[in-house]
Design an enzyme around this catalytic site. Sequence first.
Site, PDB file in Angstrom:
ATOM      1  N   HIS A 146      14.649  17.745 -30.294  1.00 33.57           N
ATOM      2  CA  HIS A 146      13.305  17.668 -30.875  1.00 33.57           C
ATOM      3  C   HIS A 146      13.137  18.615 -32.052  1.00 33.57           C
ATOM      4  O   HIS A 146      12.309  18.379 -32.932  1.00 33.57           O
ATOM      5  CB  HIS A 146      12.249  17.922 -29.796  1.00 33.57           C
ATOM      6  N   ASN A 197       5.880  16.177 -27.475  1.00 33.73           N
ATOM      7  CA  ASN A 197       6.208  17.544 -27.063  1.00 33.73           C
ATOM      8  C   ASN A 197       5.201  18.190 -26.129  1.00 33.73           C
ATOM      9  O   ASN A 197       5.576  18.959 -25.237  1.00 33.73           O
ATOM     10  CB  ASN A 197       6.349  18.431 -28.310  1.00 33.73           C
ATOM     11  N   ARG A 212      17.055  19.124 -24.736  1.00 36.83           N
ATOM     12  CA  ARG A 212      16.034  18.305 -25.389  1.00 36.83           C
ATOM     13  C   ARG A 212      15.343  19.070 -26.522  1.00 36.83           C
ATOM     14  O   ARG A 212      14.992  18.492 -27.557  1.00 36.83           O
ATOM     15  CB  ARG A 212      15.003  17.861 -24.347  1.00 36.83           C
ATOM     16  N   HIS A 248      20.161  11.630 -21.006  1.00 36.49           N
ATOM     17  CA  HIS A 248      19.222  11.182 -19.967  1.00 36.49           C
ATOM     18  C   HIS A 248      19.894  11.078 -18.595  1.00 36.49           C
ATOM     19  O   HIS A 248      19.362  10.444 -17.694  1.00 36.49           O
ATOM     20  CB  HIS A 248      18.556   9.869 -20.380  1.00 36.49           C
TER      21      HIS A 248
HETATM   22  C1  HEM Z   1      17.150   7.764 -28.093  1.00 36.38           C
HETATM   23  C2  HEM Z   1      15.877   8.039 -28.119  1.00 36.38           C
HETATM   24  C3  HEM Z   1      15.208   8.899 -27.083  1.00 36.38           C
HETATM   25  C4  HEM Z   1      14.019   8.639 -26.496  1.00 36.38           C
HETATM   26  C5  HEM Z   1      13.124   7.454 -26.764  1.00 36.38           C
HETATM   27  C6  HEM Z   1      13.773   9.696 -25.550  1.00 36.38           C
HETATM   28  C7  HEM Z   1      12.634   9.814 -24.765  1.00 36.38           C
HETATM   29  C8  HEM Z   1      12.458  10.716 -23.753  1.00 36.38           C
HETATM   30  C9  HEM Z   1      11.307  10.789 -22.899  1.00 36.38           C
HETATM   31  C10 HEM Z   1      10.079   9.908 -23.007  1.00 36.38           C
HETATM   32  C11 HEM Z   1      11.517  11.782 -21.993  1.00 36.38           C
HETATM   33  C12 HEM Z   1      10.564  12.213 -20.874  1.00 36.38           C
HETATM   34  C13 HEM Z   1       9.516  13.157 -21.441  1.00 36.38           C
HETATM   35  C14 HEM Z   1       8.361  13.407 -20.495  1.00 36.38           C
HETATM   36  O1  HEM Z   1       8.229  12.748 -19.480  1.00 36.38           O
HETATM   37  O2  HEM Z   1       7.562  14.302 -20.809  1.00 36.38           O
HETATM   38  C15 HEM Z   1      12.821  12.329 -22.267  1.00 36.38           C
HETATM   39  C16 HEM Z   1      13.412  13.355 -21.553  1.00 36.38           C
HETATM   40  C17 HEM Z   1      14.611  13.936 -21.902  1.00 36.38           C
HETATM   41  N1  HEM Z   1      15.359  13.661 -23.012  1.00 36.38           N
HETATM   42 FE1  HEM Z   1      15.118  12.098 -24.249  1.00 36.38          FE
HETATM   43  N2  HEM Z   1      14.817  10.564 -25.581  1.00 36.38           N
HETATM   44  C18 HEM Z   1      15.724  10.131 -26.501  1.00 36.38           C
HETATM   45  C19 HEM Z   1      16.893  10.774 -26.874  1.00 36.38           C
HETATM   46  C20 HEM Z   1      17.321  11.974 -26.359  1.00 36.38           C
HETATM   47  C21 HEM Z   1      18.388  12.773 -26.911  1.00 36.38           C
HETATM   48  C22 HEM Z   1      19.168  12.426 -28.182  1.00 36.38           C
HETATM   49  C23 HEM Z   1      18.506  13.864 -26.111  1.00 36.38           C
HETATM   50  C24 HEM Z   1      19.448  15.030 -26.233  1.00 36.38           C
HETATM   51  C25 HEM Z   1      20.647  14.980 -26.768  1.00 36.38           C
HETATM   52  C26 HEM Z   1      17.534  13.738 -25.054  1.00 36.38           C
HETATM   53  C27 HEM Z   1      17.388  14.600 -23.997  1.00 36.38           C
HETATM   54  C28 HEM Z   1      16.428  14.494 -23.017  1.00 36.38           C
HETATM   55  C29 HEM Z   1      16.391  15.349 -21.851  1.00 36.38           C
HETATM   56  C30 HEM Z   1      17.429  16.401 -21.471  1.00 36.38           C
HETATM   57  C31 HEM Z   1      15.238  15.004 -21.151  1.00 36.38           C
HETATM   58  C32 HEM Z   1      14.725  15.663 -19.869  1.00 36.38           C
HETATM   59  C33 HEM Z   1      13.979  16.920 -20.286  1.00 36.38           C
HETATM   60  C34 HEM Z   1      13.478  17.787 -19.159  1.00 36.38           C
HETATM   61  O3  HEM Z   1      13.693  17.481 -18.000  1.00 36.38           O
HETATM   62  O4  HEM Z   1      12.844  18.802 -19.493  1.00 36.38           O
HETATM   63  N3  HEM Z   1      16.811  12.593 -25.263  1.00 36.38           N
HETATM   64  N4  HEM Z   1      13.361  11.672 -23.345  1.00 36.38           N
END
Ligand code: HEM
Length: 359
Positions: free
Chosen positions: A107, A137, A103, A240
């Site tokens: 970002h 973030n 992630r 995700h």
């Molecule tokens: C398409 C639009 C996307 C949206 C709206 C989105 C939104 C989010 C949100 C809201 C979270 C949870 C954050 C929290 O609760 O603090 C999340 C977690 C995550 N996202 Fe996305 N995301 C998107 C695309 C992506 C992409 C492109 C990647 C990587 C290639 C990604 C990888 C991740 C990962 C790995 C997590 C878990 C992080 C952790 O456990 O530390 N996301 N995302």
Amino acid sequence: MAATKLAAVVTLLSFLGPVACQGSNSSPICLGGWLRPVKVLNFLLCPPGSSRKPPPGPSPAPSAPSLSVGYYNYACPNAEKIVRDVVENATCNDPGVGAGLIRLFFHDCFVQGCDASVLLKNTSGSSDETEMFGAPNVNSLRQSAFKVIDDAKAALEEACPNNVSCADIVAFAARDASNILSYGKISFAIPAGRYDGRVSLASEANQNLPGPSEDLQQLKASFASKVLDTNDLVTLSGAHTIGLARCMFISNRPGMNATLAIELSQKCSSGDSTRVNQDYKTPDVLDSQYYQNVNDNDVLFDSDAALSSAETQPLVNTFAKNLKEWEKEFADAMVKMGNIGVKTSANGEIRKTCSIYNS
Ligand code: HEM
Ligand SMILES: *[C@@H]1O[C@H](CO)[C@@H](O)[C@H](O)[C@H]1NC(C)=O
Ligand SMILES: *[C@@H]1O[C@H](CO)[C@@H](O)[C@H](O)[C@H]1NC(C)=O
Ligand SMILES: *[C@@H]1O[C@H](CO)[C@@H](O)[C@H](O)[C@H]1NC(C)=O
Ligand SMILES: *[C@@H]1O[C@H](CO)[C@@H](O)[C@H](O)[C@H]1NC(C)=O
């Protein structure tokens, strides 16, 4: 001072050999392409005395003109190995670190390009808050992921001072985390040669990163502004399938699997900041389960459910059925994301400390 630009003479083999299976002595990992059920992840990731098989070869992908595979082979031949060892050690202890690193790369790249701006604690020319304090973030990007980058940078400054950019460390770390969390099935070379930026603004993180309640049109627009297409959106959203999300982002859509919705509301009764697994089936494996979850209405965000739209449903179905296809496309899309807004020696620098731009 700038790392020498080493275009061509890079052999993929000499690059992949060490990167594929260079476990530190303390945590031998060997990812030969086997996939197993998930329950005891730490054991599976770090099986004692596992044999070391090379992963499948890389799929070639176009790179930004200024980037090249094996960029550090000459100036800092162990650069990728040094990063890999730190990522491997940390991710074996906690697979969440790997999720955090993947992630972090996203970002970073979506705001000011892949220039490690997400790591800065101060921005040049103003006292405004930096990206890491922006809404997407703050309290969200994992401190353990920042620590991996800092640890890798410290080791690299010992080995080859002033040569390896923080932006490339972020990219290598995301690639390595993808490899580890997919049990070696996602394996790719990532071009390098990025320079680090000096500008980082919370307001730009807020503007450029898509939010979890966005619909398909908004998500497409967000990706298009980074020259990523709808297929990239669908493919990268598969990330995700790992990691955690806070309850505050979970959608209230009526179609959601009712049993899951009840379970989630129970877990979330302890508060909006409670974190739950994004993929309740294989929470720590980078696989294509996410697409089955989209089809089963088991995904958490509106932005995930949006992929059931007519335009994106066919690719979701393809990935739900075909793990290999997604793994390949994911690798290519990560490389493509890594090309966003890359800086050069003309508008960037090789930072000495990843959280502070050079004075
Ligand atoms: C398409 C639009 C996307 C949206 C709206 C989105 C939104 C989010 C949100 C809201 C979270 C949870 C954050 C929290 O609760 O603090 C999340 C977690 C995550 N996202 Fe996305 N995301 C998107 C695309 C992506 C992409 C492109 C990647 C990587 C290639 C990604 C990888 C991740 C990962 C790995 C997590 C878990 C992080 C952790 O456990 O530390 N996301 N995302
Ligand atoms: C790294 O950069 C320095 C300049 O800062 C240069 O003199 C050196 O040759 C480069 N390579 C290594 C391995 O340090
Ligand atoms: C491996 O990770 C552990 C726990 O995160 C840490 O204490 C240790 O110093 C690390 N070892 C290496 C060699 O990086
Ligand atoms: C740098 O950032 C820190 C933490 O955000 C802040 O406390 C400090 O005032 C900033 N320094 C400058 C010179 O802007
Ligand atoms: C709905 O959620 C429950 C509980 O998490 C799960 O056991 C079930 O398999 C899900 N149904 C579908 C169709 O995915």
